[in-house]
Design a protein around this motif. Sequence first.
Motif, PDB file in Angstrom:
ATOM      1  N   TYR A 228      32.203 -44.277   2.940  1.00 57.86           N
ATOM      2  CA  TYR A 228      32.122 -43.563   4.215  1.00 57.86           C
ATOM      3  C   TYR A 228      30.699 -43.019   4.293  1.00 57.86           C
ATOM      4  CZ  TYR A 228      36.999 -44.432   3.750  1.00 57.86           C
ATOM      5  OH  TYR A 228      38.189 -45.113   3.576  1.00 57.86           O
ATOM      6  N   GLY A 229      29.940 -43.511   5.260  1.00 61.16           N
ATOM      7  CA  GLY A 229      28.511 -43.224   5.236  1.00 61.16           C
ATOM      8  C   GLY A 229      27.999 -42.554   6.493  1.00 61.16           C
ATOM      9  N   ALA A 230      26.665 -42.573   6.612  1.00 66.44           N
ATOM     10  CA  ALA A 230      25.992 -42.070   7.820  1.00 66.44           C
ATOM     11  C   ALA A 230      24.864 -43.037   8.144  1.00 66.44           C
ATOM     12  CB  ALA A 230      25.445 -40.676   7.588  1.00 66.44           C
ATOM     13  N   ASP A 231      24.448 -43.031   9.397  1.00 65.46           N
ATOM     14  CA  ASP A 231      23.333 -43.848   9.919  1.00 65.46           C
ATOM     15  C   ASP A 231      23.763 -45.287  10.202  1.00 65.46           C
ATOM     16  OD1 ASP A 231      21.618 -41.626   9.526  1.00 65.46           O
ATOM     17  OD2 ASP A 231      21.312 -42.213   7.436  1.00 65.46           O
ATOM     18  N   ILE A 232      22.934 -45.942  11.007  1.00 62.55           N
ATOM     19  CA  ILE A 232      23.206 -47.336  11.356  1.00 62.55           C
ATOM     20  C   ILE A 232      21.882 -48.035  11.674  1.00 62.55           C
ATOM     21  CG2 ILE A 232      23.504 -47.052  13.871  1.00 62.55           C
ATOM     22  CD1 ILE A 232      25.806 -49.145  11.555  1.00 62.55           C
ATOM     23  N   SER A 233      21.829 -49.320  11.351  1.00 58.33           N
ATOM     24  CA  SER A 233      20.674 -50.161  11.673  1.00 58.33           C
ATOM     25  C   SER A 233      21.205 -51.588  11.718  1.00 58.33           C
ATOM     26  CB  SER A 233      19.606 -50.055  10.588  1.00 58.33           C
ATOM     27  OG  SER A 233      20.090 -50.640   9.393  1.00 58.33           O
ATOM     28  N   THR A 234      20.383 -52.520  12.180  1.00 57.59           N
ATOM     29  CA  THR A 234      20.822 -53.921  12.175  1.00 57.59           C
ATOM     30  C   THR A 234      21.151 -54.356  10.743  1.00 57.59           C
ATOM     31  OG1 THR A 234      19.663 -54.410  14.214  1.00 57.59           O
ATOM     32  CG2 THR A 234      20.092 -56.273  12.752  1.00 57.59           C
ATOM     33  N   ALA A 235      20.313 -53.943   9.797  1.00 62.74           N
ATOM     34  CA  ALA A 235      20.579 -54.310   8.396  1.00 62.74           C
ATOM     35  C   ALA A 235      21.876 -53.661   7.904  1.00 62.74           C
ATOM     36  CB  ALA A 235      19.410 -53.895   7.519  1.00 62.74           C
ATOM     37  N   ASP A 236      22.128 -52.416   8.318  1.00 66.48           N
ATOM     38  CA  ASP A 236      23.373 -51.737   7.916  1.00 66.48           C
ATOM     39  C   ASP A 236      24.585 -52.458   8.495  1.00 66.48           C
ATOM     40  OD1 ASP A 236      21.817 -49.795   6.700  1.00 66.48           O
ATOM     41  OD2 ASP A 236      22.023 -48.349   8.320  1.00 66.48           O
ATOM     42  N   ILE A 237      24.449 -52.909   9.745  1.00 63.47           N
ATOM     43  CA  ILE A 237      25.570 -53.620  10.374  1.00 63.47           C
ATOM     44  C   ILE A 237      25.891 -54.881   9.566  1.00 63.47           C
ATOM     45  CG2 ILE A 237      26.282 -54.908  12.460  1.00 63.47           C
ATOM     46  CD1 ILE A 237      24.679 -52.791  14.102  1.00 63.47           C
ATOM     47  N   ALA A 238      24.840 -55.560   9.094  1.00 66.02           N
ATOM     48  CA  ALA A 238      25.066 -56.762   8.270  1.00 66.02           C
ATOM     49  C   ALA A 238      25.802 -56.389   6.979  1.00 66.02           C
ATOM     50  CB  ALA A 238      23.733 -57.445   7.964  1.00 66.02           C
ATOM     51  N   VAL A 239      25.401 -55.275   6.364  1.00 73.02           N
ATOM     52  CA  VAL A 239      26.061 -54.856   5.111  1.00 73.02           C
ATOM     53  C   VAL A 239      27.526 -54.484   5.394  1.00 73.02           C
ATOM     54  CG1 VAL A 239      26.083 -53.133   3.245  1.00 73.02           C
ATOM     55  CG2 VAL A 239      23.912 -54.053   4.056  1.00 73.02           C
ATOM     56  N   MET A 240      27.755 -53.749   6.488  1.00 70.30           N
ATOM     57  CA  MET A 240      29.128 -53.300   6.786  1.00 70.30           C
ATOM     58  C   MET A 240      30.065 -54.453   7.123  1.00 70.30           C
ATOM     59  SD  MET A 240      28.686 -49.784   9.016  1.00 70.30           S
ATOM     60  CE  MET A 240      30.440 -49.409   9.093  1.00 70.30           C
ATOM     61  N   THR A 241      29.514 -55.506   7.754  1.00 68.02           N
ATOM     62  CA  THR A 241      30.410 -56.565   8.251  1.00 68.02           C
ATOM     63  C   THR A 241      30.484 -57.766   7.315  1.00 68.02           C
ATOM     64  OG1 THR A 241      28.595 -57.410   9.605  1.00 68.02           O
ATOM     65  CG2 THR A 241      30.155 -55.966  10.694  1.00 68.02           C
ATOM     66  N   GLU A 242      29.671 -57.793   6.248  1.00 68.75           N
ATOM     67  CA  GLU A 242      29.732 -58.976   5.371  1.00 68.75           C
ATOM     68  C   GLU A 242      31.110 -59.045   4.704  1.00 68.75           C
ATOM     69  OE1 GLU A 242      26.471 -58.425   2.639  1.00 68.75           O
ATOM     70  OE2 GLU A 242      27.582 -56.950   1.480  1.00 68.75           O
ATOM     71  N   ILE A 296      29.757 -57.526  16.711  1.00 67.56           N
ATOM     72  CA  ILE A 296      28.457 -56.820  16.841  1.00 67.56           C
ATOM     73  C   ILE A 296      27.601 -57.115  15.613  1.00 67.56           C
ATOM     74  CG2 ILE A 296      27.381 -54.532  16.957  1.00 67.56           C
ATOM     75  CD1 ILE A 296      29.921 -53.670  18.567  1.00 67.56           C
ATOM     76  N   THR A 297      26.413 -57.665  15.858  1.00 72.79           N
ATOM     77  CA  THR A 297      25.561 -58.047  14.730  1.00 72.79           C
ATOM     78  C   THR A 297      24.230 -57.300  14.727  1.00 72.79           C
ATOM     79  OG1 THR A 297      24.683 -59.870  16.025  1.00 72.79           O
ATOM     80  CG2 THR A 297      26.542 -60.376  14.556  1.00 72.79           C
ATOM     81  N   GLY A 298      23.971 -56.518  15.757  1.00 71.72           N
ATOM     82  CA  GLY A 298      22.678 -55.827  15.794  1.00 71.72           C
ATOM     83  C   GLY A 298      22.775 -54.517  16.551  1.00 71.72           C
ATOM     84  N   ILE A 299      21.737 -53.719  16.398  1.00 69.11           N
ATOM     85  CA  ILE A 299      21.748 -52.370  16.968  1.00 69.11           C
ATOM     86  C   ILE A 299      21.747 -52.400  18.505  1.00 69.11           C
ATOM     87  CG2 ILE A 299      19.230 -52.021  16.805  1.00 69.11           C
ATOM     88  CD1 ILE A 299      21.518 -49.299  15.695  1.00 69.11           C
ATOM     89  N   GLU A 300      21.066 -53.407  19.095  1.00 68.39           N
ATOM     90  CA  GLU A 300      21.027 -53.455  20.576  1.00 68.39           C
ATOM     91  C   GLU A 300      22.439 -53.667  21.124  1.00 68.39           C
ATOM     92  OE1 GLU A 300      18.933 -55.302  18.743  1.00 68.39           O
ATOM     93  OE2 GLU A 300      17.016 -54.271  19.131  1.00 68.39           O
TER      94      GLU A 300
END
Length: 322
Positions: A228-242, A296-300
């Motif tokens: 359970y974390g904080a913050d988000i980025s495109t790279a974070d989204i990749a880590v969360m969804t892998e 969703i794969t990126g911050i935009e």
Amino acid sequence: IGATAEVPAEFAAGDVHIALVRQLSSGDYFEQWLAGAQAEAKALNVTLDLSSGDGNNDKQALNLEQAVNQKADAIIVDHGFAQTVQPAIKKAVDADIPVVAFDVDPGTPEAVALSQDDHLIADQALGALKADTGGTGEVLYVYVAGFAPLDRRNETWTSFKKDNPGIKQVAQIGVVNSSTASAVADQAKAALQANPGITAVFAPYDEFAKGASLAIKELGLQDKVKVYGADISTADIAVMTEPGSPWVATSAADPSNVGRVAVRAAALLVAGHPVDKALKVPPALITQKQLRDGGITGIEQLVEAVPALQTPDVARVPWAAR
Ligand code: SR1
């Protein structure tokens, strides 16, 4: 929506210099924050004079002194430890240089204090942890004291533990440096091996959450231990969804939006417009399920899906179109 006021002469002439004095610059969060600040500076025709202490607090203090001596039109202090930045912030305020302090206590009511809502960030992430664990379980906590946002999230964690006696913190780790995620991964591995009952990690900074996720995957514990974390980025989204990612929830503001808000607040102060002394950018809870279900794969894409992550009315600049 168009502009509702005339562009002030110094902005039209491109004469405005805003110093951005950072404590840290490595990692997704800080890179995206800077990209937002630079984009807003460009939109407002402002020169952003950038410096970073790269984690060295004395260097940040010197950079801040320099910005005061060079008579910047405004100064944004981005993170830092109160004792190292407050003396120079006082000098800036005494010299009538407007100051916006992001994620650090400026020590003076003259400066604008900008933050994300850190108590809410912790609250949202812990709400997900509680829902998933049913309020019972052994938790690994990742924390480093001294950073204002982490200290505020820690206040929420402290009261959460009191209110939820079934949740037990069995270990605490944490480091902030230029390779935080890998350092946290090493520490998390040791803590997880020493405490086989752990089922959740509260890691309220994305570099912490990435490190914990790496450790869990390397130990093959992803079906048992969730992050359970904080913050988000495109790279974070990749880590969360892998596939097999243990990082199931994060509470975050859009870092690039926060960088934009900091520059807007500083620009308003330069132009003599009033700005709230305590500016807060609210976070949203983002779950692994929501990201996967929404493709969703990126911050935009995320910002489009969660419009609350955009805050055009926080420090709105009346002479700029939005
Ligand atoms: C080391 S402090 C890191 C935090 O600063 C910002 O508030 C980000 O949200 C990040 O979690």
